[in-house]
Write an enzyme that holds these catalytic residues in place. Structure first.
Site, PDB file in Angstrom:
ATOM      1  N   SER A 146      71.994  86.553  56.724  1.00 18.68           N
ATOM      2  CA  SER A 146      71.966  87.912  55.707  1.00 18.68           C
ATOM      3  C   SER A 146      70.480  88.802  56.522  1.00 18.68           C
ATOM      4  O   SER A 146      70.241  88.891  57.247  1.00 18.68           O
ATOM      5  CB  SER A 146      70.773  87.451  54.987  1.00 18.68           C
ATOM      6  OG  SER A 146      70.580  88.805  53.744  1.00 18.68           O
ATOM      7  N   TYR A 159      63.295  83.541  50.722  1.00 14.59           N
ATOM      8  CA  TYR A 159      64.432  83.635  52.016  1.00 14.59           C
ATOM      9  C   TYR A 159      65.036  83.645  53.002  1.00 14.59           C
ATOM     10  O   TYR A 159      65.021  83.873  53.795  1.00 14.59           O
ATOM     11  CB  TYR A 159      65.317  84.462  50.408  1.00 14.59           C
ATOM     12  CG  TYR A 159      67.075  85.275  50.870  1.00 14.59           C
ATOM     13  CD1 TYR A 159      67.787  83.875  50.682  1.00 14.59           C
ATOM     14  CD2 TYR A 159      67.513  86.327  50.878  1.00 14.59           C
ATOM     15  CE1 TYR A 159      69.378  84.332  50.567  1.00 14.59           C
ATOM     16  CE2 TYR A 159      68.524  86.493  50.904  1.00 14.59           C
ATOM     17  CZ  TYR A 159      68.830  85.229  50.559  1.00 14.59           C
ATOM     18  OH  TYR A 159      70.761  85.516  51.246  1.00 14.59           O
TER      19      TYR A 159
END
Length: 262
Positions: A146, A159
């Site tokens: 990501s 995350y």
């Protein structure tokens, strides 16, 4: 004299492709594109209903797909899944993952552990089983990282940790297994419009759905979120023989988020 050969680019014919989280969102798009290009696709997901439905849809369109229900955090389940896949794996797409909102102080031990188990340990379990099956003749691993792995994003502590780990694992595997003909790369999407995003907004921002959606869309300099299919096309390329010179690389696909927002 130039010889023009008719060859389908990004051909995955005769390749066994394992896609984790392959029944919905980005994973669904990857499963579909892999099947369209001739791959024998193994849809690995917790959602039995969605997985079986996608398998049926692919088969109805002359594709080759099999659904295997699996909790990737469970080592025994992962081992059993790969036994069902067989002795050969040509492509692993580590796409399964979960999100979490919260700063360091707003992240509980349980939150941190859950994110780690799914996003990091799950990918580790699947890579370990895949590499065993790839060492004899090579293969390709694509890890879904990501933009959060390389730039700070507010309230995404756990995350970001997990996606940073995905990036680091990619580089390590690429280095250690290049001698076996195993290529390992990762992709770092920005915000991508999936049913998960819609559900996430509805749950966390009730009554503000349009406002929040527009705000998230505008955070990409290109002015919109990505589409699952756009991520799938990049995965398809990296899985194919056309990308045989690429390993140990991270590919941002983010509408300019990383480079143009700074």
């Amino acid at each position: 004299m130039i010889k023009l050969e008719k060859k389908k680019m990004f051909d995955l014919v005769d390749k066994r492709v394992v896609v984790t989280g392959g029944a919905s969102g980005i994973g669904k798009a990857i499963s579909i594109q892999s099947a369209k290009n001739g791959g024998q696709v193994f849809i690995v997901d917790m959602d039995e209903k969605a997985g079986i439905q996608l398998m049926k849809e692919i088969k109805a369109n002359s594709g080759n797909a099999q659904f295997i229900q699996c909790d990737i955090t469970n080592e025994a389940e992962v081992e059993n899944t790969f036994r069902q896949v067989g002795k050969t794996v040509d492509v692993l797409v580590n796409n399964a993952g979960i999100a979490h909102i919260g700063s360091l102080e707003a992240t509980s031990n349980d939150d941190f552990q859950k994110i780690f188990d799914v996003n990091v340990k799950g990918a580790f379990n699947c890579m370990k089983e895949s590499v065993k099956r790839m060492k004899a003749k090579g293969g390709t691993i694509i890890n879904m990282s990501s933009v959060a792995a390389t730039v700070g994003i507010a309230d995404r502590f756990a995350y970001s940790m997990s996606k940073g780990a995905m990036y680091a694992m990619t580089m390590s595997v690429a280095k250690d297994y290049i001698k076996y003909g195993i290529r390992c790369n990762c992709i770092s999407p920005g915000r991508v419009h999936t049913p998960f995003v819609d559900g996430f907004i509805s749950k966390n921002y009730p009554g503000q759905e349009k406002e929040v959606f527009d705000k998230l869309s505008a955070s990409q300099p290109i002015g919109r979120m990505g589409k699952p299919e756009e991520i799938a096309y990049l995965v398809l390329y990296l899985c194919s023989d056309e990308a045989s010179f690429i390993t140990g690389t991270n590919y941002p696909i983010d509408g300019g988020f990383v480079t143009l927002n700074n």
